[in-house]
Design a protein around this motif. Sequence first.
Motif, mmCIF file in Angstrom:
data_model
loop_
_atom_site.group_PDB
_atom_site.id
_atom_site.type_symbol
_atom_site.label_atom_id
_atom_site.label_comp_id
_atom_site.label_asym_id
_atom_site.label_seq_id
_atom_site.Cartn_x
_atom_site.Cartn_y
_atom_site.Cartn_z
ATOM 1 N N HIS A 1 -8.035 71.286 -125.184
ATOM 2 C CA HIS A 1 -6.973 70.632 -125.939
ATOM 3 C C HIS A 1 -5.681 70.788 -125.153
ATOM 4 O O HIS A 1 -5.293 71.910 -124.810
ATOM 5 C CB HIS A 1 -6.839 71.252 -127.328
ATOM 6 N N ARG B 1 -13.578 74.002 -129.512
ATOM 7 C CA ARG B 1 -14.144 73.358 -130.694
ATOM 8 C C ARG B 1 -13.235 72.221 -131.131
ATOM 9 O O ARG B 1 -12.033 72.254 -130.875
ATOM 10 C CB ARG B 1 -14.257 74.368 -131.855
ATOM 11 N N PRO B 2 -13.782 71.224 -131.821
ATOM 12 C CA PRO B 2 -12.928 70.134 -132.320
ATOM 13 C C PRO B 2 -11.852 70.669 -133.259
ATOM 14 O O PRO B 2 -12.092 71.621 -134.012
ATOM 15 C CB PRO B 2 -13.907 69.229 -133.070
ATOM 16 N N LEU C 1 -14.887 71.595 -124.293
ATOM 17 C CA LEU C 1 -13.778 70.878 -124.899
ATOM 18 C C LEU C 1 -12.468 71.629 -124.667
ATOM 19 O O LEU C 1 -12.385 72.829 -124.922
ATOM 20 C CB LEU C 1 -14.036 70.723 -126.402
ATOM 21 N N ASP D 1 -18.302 72.660 -118.176
ATOM 22 C CA ASP D 1 -17.858 71.647 -119.121
ATOM 23 C C ASP D 1 -17.626 72.285 -120.482
ATOM 24 O O ASP D 1 -18.173 73.336 -120.803
ATOM 25 C CB ASP D 1 -18.870 70.508 -119.222
ATOM 26 N N SER E 1 -7.505 65.927 -126.877
ATOM 27 C CA SER E 1 -8.730 66.719 -126.838
ATOM 28 C C SER E 1 -9.760 65.939 -126.032
ATOM 29 O O SER E 1 -10.046 64.778 -126.329
ATOM 30 C CB SER E 1 -9.264 66.967 -128.252
ATOM 31 N N LEU E 2 -10.280 66.572 -124.990
ATOM 32 C CA LEU E 2 -11.279 65.932 -124.147
ATOM 33 C C LEU E 2 -12.082 66.998 -123.423
ATOM 34 O O LEU E 2 -11.680 68.163 -123.362
ATOM 35 C CB LEU E 2 -10.638 64.961 -123.155
ATOM 36 N N THR E 3 -13.225 66.604 -122.897
ATOM 37 C CA THR E 3 -14.038 67.568 -122.168
ATOM 38 C C THR E 3 -13.439 67.800 -120.782
ATOM 39 O O THR E 3 -12.706 66.957 -120.255
ATOM 40 C CB THR E 3 -15.485 67.083 -122.015
#
Length: 198
Positions: A61, A149-150, A59, A57, A89-91
Motif C-alpha cells: 500500500h 492484506r487488503p 500486496l 510478491d 494498493s497493488l502487488t
Amino acid sequence: YPMVKKAMEQEVDRARDGGLDIVSLLLGGCIGPWDMRLGTNGFLVALLHGAIPYWVDGLVHLVAVEDAARAHVAAALAPGSRYLVAGHSLTVGKLIERIVERYGVKSPGPSLPLDQIRALADAAEAAAAPKRQRVPLPREFVDIAALGRPISTLLAEKDLSLRWTPLDDALDGTVEWLVRHRYVPPNPAWKRSYHDAS
C-alpha cells in the motif's frame, strides 16, 4: 517491524480506552520527495539502478507524501479515531511492471518463495551491517509485502476529504527528486515519459 507497529497501535488503543482524545493515521509506504534516508523510496532507487536481484510478491500500500501531509492536517479536526491512509494498493509484481515499463529499466531477478527470500535478505543485511551499507531488498520490505492484506481507505476519504495523487504522478515526482539529489543518474528518456503522460 510489523510487531513494533502493532505494539505501538496497542499502546494508542489503551490510551484511547483510558479517555485520551486520539486520532491515529496508519500510513502506507510513503513515496515522494524529501525521503533523505530512502525508506520506501529505496526500493525505487534499487530498481532504477537495476540492483534488485530477487523479490517476493505480495500486496503493498503506497501513499504520496503530499497526500500523507494533507491527511495529517485534516486529522487535526477529524471526528474519527483511526484512519488508513494509502491511496494505492497493488502487488509488488504490478509495481515492478509499472516502473520497468514507465522508466525503461532492467527487469529485476526472479520472484522467490518467502522462506528463501527471507534467508537471502537476512544474509544480505548481516553482510552489509558492519559497513553500514543499505541492501537493495531489506527484510523489512520482504515482511511488509508478505504480510500485506487488503485495506479500505473509504473512512479517510470521507472524513478527511482525501483525494489521492495518481500513482504515475507520485512516481514521477519521486524520480525527479531522486535525480535532482543524485540518488540515481539522470536519464533523458525518463523526462520524456513525464511529458508523454501529461
